[in-house]
Scaffold this motif. Structure first.
Motif, PDB file in Angstrom:
ATOM      1  N   SER A  24      10.431  20.551 -13.752  1.00 54.22           N
ATOM      2  CA  SER A  24      10.132  20.275 -12.350  1.00 54.22           C
ATOM      3  C   SER A  24       8.631  20.407 -12.085  1.00 54.22           C
ATOM      4  O   SER A  24       7.930  21.179 -12.741  1.00 54.22           O
ATOM      5  CB  SER A  24      10.908  21.231 -11.444  1.00 54.22           C
ATOM      6  N   HIS A  25       8.173  19.637 -11.131  1.00 48.95           N
ATOM      7  CA  HIS A  25       6.782  19.675 -10.684  1.00 48.95           C
ATOM      8  C   HIS A  25       6.807  19.802  -9.159  1.00 48.95           C
ATOM      9  O   HIS A  25       7.295  18.895  -8.472  1.00 48.95           O
ATOM     10  CB  HIS A  25       6.032  18.403 -11.083  1.00 48.95           C
ATOM     11  N   ALA A  26       6.284  20.908  -8.647  1.00 43.14           N
ATOM     12  CA  ALA A  26       6.267  21.123  -7.208  1.00 43.14           C
ATOM     13  C   ALA A  26       5.143  20.300  -6.597  1.00 43.14           C
ATOM     14  O   ALA A  26       3.982  20.420  -6.993  1.00 43.14           O
ATOM     15  CB  ALA A  26       6.062  22.602  -6.900  1.00 43.14           C
ATOM     16  N   VAL A  27       5.495  19.433  -5.646  1.00 44.61           N
ATOM     17  CA  VAL A  27       4.515  18.570  -4.992  1.00 44.61           C
ATOM     18  C   VAL A  27       4.784  18.502  -3.495  1.00 44.61           C
ATOM     19  O   VAL A  27       5.886  18.766  -3.034  1.00 44.61           O
ATOM     20  CB  VAL A  27       4.520  17.134  -5.568  1.00 44.61           C
ATOM     21  N   LYS A  28       3.753  18.133  -2.766  1.00 39.05           N
ATOM     22  CA  LYS A  28       3.877  17.834  -1.339  1.00 39.05           C
ATOM     23  C   LYS A  28       3.498  16.370  -1.203  1.00 39.05           C
ATOM     24  O   LYS A  28       2.473  15.930  -1.725  1.00 39.05           O
ATOM     25  CB  LYS A  28       2.928  18.706  -0.527  1.00 39.05           C
ATOM     26  N   ILE A  29       4.356  15.584  -0.525  1.00 41.74           N
ATOM     27  CA  ILE A  29       4.080  14.151  -0.411  1.00 41.74           C
ATOM     28  C   ILE A  29       3.850  13.750   1.042  1.00 41.74           C
ATOM     29  O   ILE A  29       4.314  14.422   1.971  1.00 41.74           O
ATOM     30  CB  ILE A  29       5.214  13.295  -1.010  1.00 41.74           C
ATOM     31  N   ASN A  30       3.134  12.664   1.223  1.00 42.16           N
ATOM     32  CA  ASN A  30       2.924  12.083   2.537  1.00 42.16           C
ATOM     33  C   ASN A  30       4.237  11.421   2.955  1.00 42.16           C
ATOM     34  O   ASN A  30       4.753  10.571   2.228  1.00 42.16           O
ATOM     35  CB  ASN A  30       1.794  11.049   2.464  1.00 42.16           C
ATOM     36  N   PRO A  31       4.790  11.790   4.126  1.00 43.41           N
ATOM     37  CA  PRO A  31       6.091  11.255   4.518  1.00 43.41           C
ATOM     38  C   PRO A  31       6.086   9.758   4.828  1.00 43.41           C
ATOM     39  O   PRO A  31       7.124   9.107   4.783  1.00 43.41           O
ATOM     40  CB  PRO A  31       6.469  12.064   5.758  1.00 43.41           C
ATOM     41  N   GLU A  32       4.929   9.202   5.127  1.00 42.20           N
ATOM     42  CA  GLU A  32       4.854   7.781   5.464  1.00 42.20           C
ATOM     43  C   GLU A  32       4.602   6.895   4.251  1.00 42.20           C
ATOM     44  O   GLU A  32       5.214   5.845   4.095  1.00 42.20           O
ATOM     45  CB  GLU A  32       3.779   7.558   6.523  1.00 42.20           C
ATOM     46  N   SER A  33       3.710   7.346   3.364  1.00 35.24           N
ATOM     47  CA  SER A  33       3.359   6.501   2.219  1.00 35.24           C
ATOM     48  C   SER A  33       4.066   6.905   0.927  1.00 35.24           C
ATOM     49  O   SER A  33       4.158   6.116  -0.004  1.00 35.24           O
ATOM     50  CB  SER A  33       1.847   6.550   1.982  1.00 35.24           C
TER      51      SER A  33
END
Length: 81
Positions: A24-33
């Motif tokens: 697993s890789h913990a990431v935060k993503i942009n909800p729109e793009s």
């Protein structure tokens, strides 16, 4: 992997399997793009990010393609060997 496996779906395969290692890789993503905004290591993901606690491996039957937890194949192999 010291117990016999057997596929609970096709019920005939006892020898051919694919071991899938889950990383697993913990990431935060942009909800729109959907773009990755930030990447975390296991210890500094923050209070709102739960660490991955799933199985280390998943198993795929190389005969029928079923993918399940390793425990599923091992339990079926023990009880039907």
């Amino acid at each position: 992997m010291s117990t016999p496996y057997r596929c609970p779906n096709c019920k005939t395969n006892k020898t051919r399997f694919n071991m899938i290692e889950q990383i697993s890789h913990a990431v935060k993503i942009n909800p729109e793009s959907g773009e990755i905004v930030e990447s975390f290591n296991d210890h500094d993901a923050g209070p709102f990010h739960l660490p991955y606690n799933g199985p280390e491996y998943r198993i795929q039957c190389a005969a029928c393609g079923l993918i399940e937890d390793e425990k599923t194949f091992a339990k079926f192999g023990e009880s039907h060997y």
